[in-house]
Write a protein that holds these residues in place. Sequence first.
Motif, short mmCIF file in Angstrom:
data_model
loop_
_atom_site.label_atom_id
_atom_site.label_comp_id
_atom_site.label_asym_id
_atom_site.label_seq_id
_atom_site.Cartn_x
_atom_site.Cartn_y
_atom_site.Cartn_z
N ASP A 1 0.96 -1.21 -0.26
CA ASP A 1 0.18 0.00 0.06
C ASP A 1 0.90 1.07 -0.08
O ASP A 1 1.04 2.01 1.02
CB ASP A 1 -0.78 -0.06 1.31
N TYR A 2 1.63 1.36 -1.26
CA TYR A 2 2.80 2.34 -1.07
C TYR A 2 2.42 3.62 -1.44
O TYR A 2 1.56 4.14 -2.28
CB TYR A 2 3.54 1.76 -2.37
N SER A 3 3.24 4.78 -1.01
CA SER A 3 3.17 6.14 -1.22
C SER A 3 4.68 6.53 -1.09
O SER A 3 5.48 5.85 -0.36
CB SER A 3 2.32 6.90 -0.10
N ASP B 1 4.92 12.17 -0.08
CA ASP B 1 3.83 11.93 0.09
C ASP B 1 3.24 11.57 1.23
O ASP B 1 1.94 11.69 1.38
CB ASP B 1 3.19 11.27 -1.18
N ARG C 1 -1.26 8.46 4.59
CA ARG C 1 -1.67 9.30 3.36
C ARG C 1 -2.99 8.41 2.95
O ARG C 1 -3.22 7.50 3.50
CB ARG C 1 -0.86 8.96 2.09
N TYR C 2 -3.95 9.19 2.55
CA TYR C 2 -5.38 8.88 2.32
C TYR C 2 -5.98 8.35 3.63
O TYR C 2 -6.75 7.44 3.46
CB TYR C 2 -5.51 7.84 1.16
N ARG D 1 -4.72 6.42 5.66
CA ARG D 1 -4.35 5.28 6.31
C ARG D 1 -2.73 5.45 6.82
O ARG D 1 -2.08 6.09 6.17
CB ARG D 1 -4.06 3.97 5.34
N LYS E 1 0.71 4.26 6.58
CA LYS E 1 1.36 3.74 5.50
C LYS E 1 2.52 3.08 6.08
O LYS E 1 2.71 1.57 5.46
CB LYS E 1 1.63 4.61 4.40
N GLY F 1 -0.69 16.23 -4.71
CA GLY F 1 -2.00 15.78 -4.99
C GLY F 1 -2.81 16.50 -4.18
O GLY F 1 -3.95 16.04 -4.02
N ARG F 2 -2.57 17.64 -3.66
CA ARG F 2 -3.53 18.28 -2.73
C ARG F 2 -4.99 18.50 -3.35
O ARG F 2 -5.88 18.64 -2.62
CB ARG F 2 -2.71 19.52 -1.98
N ALA G 1 -6.32 17.06 -5.72
CA ALA G 1 -6.77 16.06 -6.37
C ALA G 1 -7.27 14.94 -5.33
O ALA G 1 -7.90 13.90 -5.55
CB ALA G 1 -6.00 15.36 -7.62
N MET G 2 -6.40 14.76 -4.26
CA MET G 2 -6.75 13.66 -3.29
C MET G 2 -8.19 13.33 -3.10
O MET G 2 -8.64 12.13 -3.02
CB MET G 2 -5.96 13.90 -2.16
N ARG H 1 -9.64 0.02 1.63
CA ARG H 1 -9.32 1.37 1.16
C ARG H 1 -10.54 2.19 0.64
O ARG H 1 -10.84 3.36 0.68
CB ARG H 1 -8.33 1.28 0.17
N HIS H 2 -11.42 1.40 -0.05
CA HIS H 2 -12.55 2.18 -0.49
C HIS H 2 -13.46 2.43 0.45
O HIS H 2 -14.36 3.29 0.37
CB HIS H 2 -12.95 1.27 -1.48
N ARG I 1 -12.75 4.18 3.19
CA ARG I 1 -12.14 5.07 3.75
C ARG I 1 -13.09 6.09 4.03
O ARG I 1 -12.99 7.00 5.14
CB ARG I 1 -10.77 5.66 3.21
N ASP J 1 -0.43 20.52 -8.03
CA ASP J 1 -0.68 19.33 -7.12
C ASP J 1 -2.11 18.74 -7.50
O ASP J 1 -2.96 18.38 -6.73
CB ASP J 1 -0.86 19.81 -5.86
N ILE K 1 -2.72 15.98 -9.43
CA ILE K 1 -2.61 14.35 -9.81
C ILE K 1 -2.67 13.89 -8.50
O ILE K 1 -1.73 13.98 -7.56
CB ILE K 1 -1.41 14.30 -10.79
#
Lengths: 919, 171, 324
Positions: free
Chosen positions: A214-216, A220, A242-243, A245, A247, A700-701, A703-704, A914-915, A917, B64, B66
Amino acid sequence: MPKIIVDGQTLEVSQGENVLQACLNAGLDLPYFCWHPAMGSIGSCRQCALVQYQNEHDTHGRLIMGCMTAVTDGARFSMDTSNAVEFRKAVIESLMLNHPHDCPVCAEGGECHLQDMTVMVKHRDRRYTGKKNTHRNQYLGPLIHHEMNRCITCYRCERFYQNYAGGTDLGAQASRDRLYFGRQTDGVLESEFSGNLVEVCPTGVFTDKPFLADYSRKWDLQSAPSICGGCGVGCNIAPGERYGRLKRVHNRYNHEVNGYFICDRGRFGNAYVNSQKRLNYPGLQMPDGRFKAIDHQAALSRAAHWMKNKRVVGIGSPRASIESNYVLQTWLGAKQFCAGFSEREGALTCGIVEILQATRAINPSIKQMESADAVLVLGEDLTNSAPRVALALRQAVRNKSIAMAEQIGIPEWQDAAVRNLAQDALSPLIIVSSAATRLDDIASHVHTLAPNDIANFGDVLIEHLRGNISEDVDIINIADCLMTAKSPLIISGVSLLERGILDSAAGLAETLYDHNPHTMLSLCAPEANSIGAAMLSHTDNLSLAQITERASDIDVLVVLENDLTRRLDPTSMQQLIASGTTIIALDILENETLNHATLALPAASFAESQGTLINMEGRAQRFFPAFKPAHERQPSWQWLLHLAALDGHGELSKIIHFDEIVHACAQQHSPLARLTEVAPDHSFRRHGQKIPRQTPRYSGRTAMSADLSVHEPQQPKDLETPLAFSMEGVNQNQPAALKSFVWSPGWNSNQAIQKFQAETQKPSVGVSSGIRLLISSGKGIPHTSTDRTAFAQSNGWQLIPIQCLHGSEELSAYTDEIAELAGDPFVALTESCALELQVAAGDGVILSSNNVNLSLAVKIVARMAKNCIGFSAGYTQTLSLSAGSHVQLQRDPNWRPFKPLVIASDRRPNAQLRHNRHG
Amino acid sequence: MLSEIRTLWEVFKHTFTKSETVQYPEEMPYLAPRYRGRIVLTRDPDGEERCVACNLCAAVCPVDCIALQKDTRDDGTWYPEFFRINFSRCIMCGMCEEACPTYAIQLTPDFEMCEYDRQNMVYEKEHLLINGVGKYPDYNFYRVSGLQTSSKDKGEAVNESRPIDTKSLMP
Amino acid sequence: MVEWTPVLLALGILLGGVAGAAILTWWERRLLGFWQDRHGPNRIGPWGIGLVVADMIKLLLKDDWVPPFADRAVFIFAPTAIVVSMMMGFAVVPFAPDMQIVDLNIGLLFFLGMTSLAVYSVLLGGLASNNKYALLGGLRSASQMVSYEVFMGLSLMGVVMMSGSFSLVDIVAAQSDVWFCFSQVLGLLVFVVAGIAESHRLPFDLPEAEHELTAGFHTEYGGMKFAMFMLGEYLGLMLISCMIVTLFFGGWMGPDLLNEWLPPIIWFAIKIFFVINFFILLRAAIPRPRYDQLMSLGWKIMLPITLFNLVVTGGVLLWIEETV
């Protein structure tokens, strides 16, 4: 202080260090691979080359390796001369010959020392047109991923694994460009410290397997300074999120405690934070026994309704923070509060506090333990009960070789030379235990005794040292070792649940102190905040037994992060449940206590809340949230403040913020007066800003969370801590307690830590992390010659709890990989004992006594005290077994192994988790 | 004074020059193949997703916009579990394309992405992924990477020798 | 009949002025477009002329809002002042023989008076808005107008001297032989510059100066009140054009040989058209000067030129008188 000249710049350096260290300390960027601050130099990678000049007239100079050259006053070097620059570049170029085109799909990418160094020497284009060597990978267990192609043969893994951590199953194989680092055959790495390979390896040969799943990227991750809750040592860690979770967990350098390394429980055992067993909403138990999710307002008002004018009793927890325990105790009063220890555990933990408050011996930090030149371990398997201490002892036994080297003028960092010189010479390590321990391989003396006899053994030793000369050769030898040592260290603990061992350890330290004021005494506490809970406890406190006995008098029982099934025997637990008391339980994960609660409140985990933990040496350290708790989760102290306010508690209803709790607690408990200094409070600013939790390149701020709404939410505000959920702010030169991640321009890997230290291997810049709250009065402990009953042969086998790194600790056992490694609960027998019972490893044995009838798998151990058998402590299946009680053994003819909880390889894809979350 | 008069004259001369404006909806402008418009994710020549979820595009993106999450296929290769571009933030700078080590992310000459609802500007992987190789028809990252995949054993990548037998005693 | 002509003419000017200003907004944008190699507004109606209607609808439908912090009465009064004063200025313009609302014997002074009154509109609008940009715009406008007023009047004195009258009819008549644009080149130059400054159009639109002052004096204005300012500006543009034609280009008279080809009013219109286009060209070509440059241009260059022109004209006239 000697001075050296590097490229015309005069550097003040410390006596005895090497040129590489000196350059790094001066802030110069000199590339290196094989040198490690904790493991010294072997000069194998040739990367830290400089040119040394004889004198100011010498223009030619000669190439030297920085890590192999000691500083001498007035020596002249050049890093920038074309000779050295070209050499370093050529070295990288040849190291890269076989390095695969893997960076985009390598978990090390973005925090890779090899990437950093390649950029640092400006190597860019591959000129070699030949083929790249390749290797087959090995399966190294659920924790470590192996990708041998990437290796640059720096030998760091072998040096850490074998030389530093004492592992035997990983090493170098073959020769020249066929060199291979791995095991003889595929299999799980045996070392308890295998996770450090991830950080030690300068590139991506060894990577964190659960993180890889479950990589970041490192840039990030949102990180915060944190403290491991896995045992009483209190290693500093940096969880990355991240997200929503958790990590991964990385080591966070603390000079006094964990230094550069942590154990596998600390690194991999925290994924329970993402467990599906986490509570999301307050749950109200319905008449049919099922829980209904309610919102926190409803939960609080219901609780307030129940508590109105009723007798409310609280149970604290040695794994919850000082602040949570303090709020519960202050709210209900000391007379309605139980610290949450079981009877024996409470007596022992309070015993540790009493001893450490009185002893004249030094209560050492782990760093100090490494300087001990004779160690006596009484009744502990440290590798499994306080792993980081065991790693420190592995360094302590090398003190003899270092002393030998010193005599002939070899500096300590000349690692290969020191090891060659000493061969097998080790400082004495005396282990007196009931069963085999993982330190047996480096022990000079090993004694196998039943718990009671260990205490007696200690007493005999005391008597011998006091002049009542024993005739036992072993006693005389051991006493000699301890008496001749410059700084002897006595370590004991509570694993065997035997108070006598603690007392004899304390007595031994006291006696030795009379001869040697450098004597050290260290006592291992079982849980992350055991010492804290004991320091907070009051003589008026209730005990768990008092609560279960008079459960019917109690209207409401508030249980704070404590699974009572782990502390009460099954009948008492049944009694408590049957009494009809309304139980309000706060916890992180579903457990048996929560299942019987009327109201279950979801508490935030260590990664989502803050608090102070006091470790075994009495060092208070603060952990900070890496991310905001999701759903209706709240830190326990916040739940308790709400409850106390609803209950109309005058003082607590005025408190809103965490820092106010800290201040109130420091004021009311004089031993904890310095609690406010543990870490800066929420008003701390550096250059007018809070300390960032996110790296400067956090991506990704916008888009997250755009899948939920394209209107970006504001970053969460953090009103409680000096850290911000943001990339804004300066992550440089902050107090060590606020170091959320290490990164410095050009240094993306964890090696960037040297940019945060005044000197390598020295404390981080700023305030040292943690405050010692357990200060000895130095009164000493009066010697009482106790007459202990010798181990009495009774009918049956005495049960000895065996601590297991994986499985014995409550929360980490909820992590899938740890559960897999923990395996089945077992009963530990010696070979001869197994023969007697006609069983072999893996067979089943029935343990039976008055109230126990349990079938367990057999595990063969090398040694075990006479008439004793071990059992896996802390496993849910063996909670009914009581240490020290006696059982009958019998081969189980119908043995079927326990089904493993989870198989890690089945764990993916857990996309569902993950979904969920946002659910 | 003279310069002002000259300026007036120079500007006045433009009365007789042709307008540069393209009458866009009726008349389509010419867009070069490397025009930086809507972003797509391409596939390698074998039809597999090119993206290996290395996160470099996300890291380099100045706004940011993506976000992605790496996941692993059964054979150990990497791919994005989700890949999201918030085009309402995207400035079409093309830095993601420059950063991409696998030629997966590419910008196309399509810029007509107007929406009445901003939420529709958030593209997920299924909106981004095309059935083609885009500008680089031959490149397949996993053929040059050292990673073992279902279609390629260790040592079978471009410019790789057979895996070493560490037990060999040959000189 | 005689009494009704001025009234009808006044009504005509009122409607024509407003309509002209509206069409000018479109024409100006169109021209600017051409000069910048664009199309300009070309979407609504033929050649984009419908934009005028669209603009009007937009301005009329906008919220008629007065900022709560503004001085309400003055705020509302300010935009009307510029329209009224500019409209009044048209009263003395001789569009054609006998086509004039009133032939005052001090017609020229009346025109100067009316354009000077317009400064109040800008100044009051700026002050009443209670906004720092608007205030700065208003202040700039006041000092700019006062400065340029001086030599605007003086620059015309040459014309007055040569024609011997302040009446615009007389001035036109005096040009039957030679237009004053030849004999009063310096006067024309100074008057054009001063005229632009008076109507604060680019390059002298410093009271508005959107780069520094957002929108200067009308920052707080919107809807019809804003439209009034714009109307005033375009009326001012037309009025200055009328005056330039009247004073320097022979008014309604065509060039000698072609005079009979077209009626006088058409000649007048054609000349005005060219002057207005020239003003738009100025806007397209010349960048806005700095404020201090504007003031030093006025006081250090324009004023000496005017005085020089005055002296020379007077001297020449005296010399001619003596020789004749």
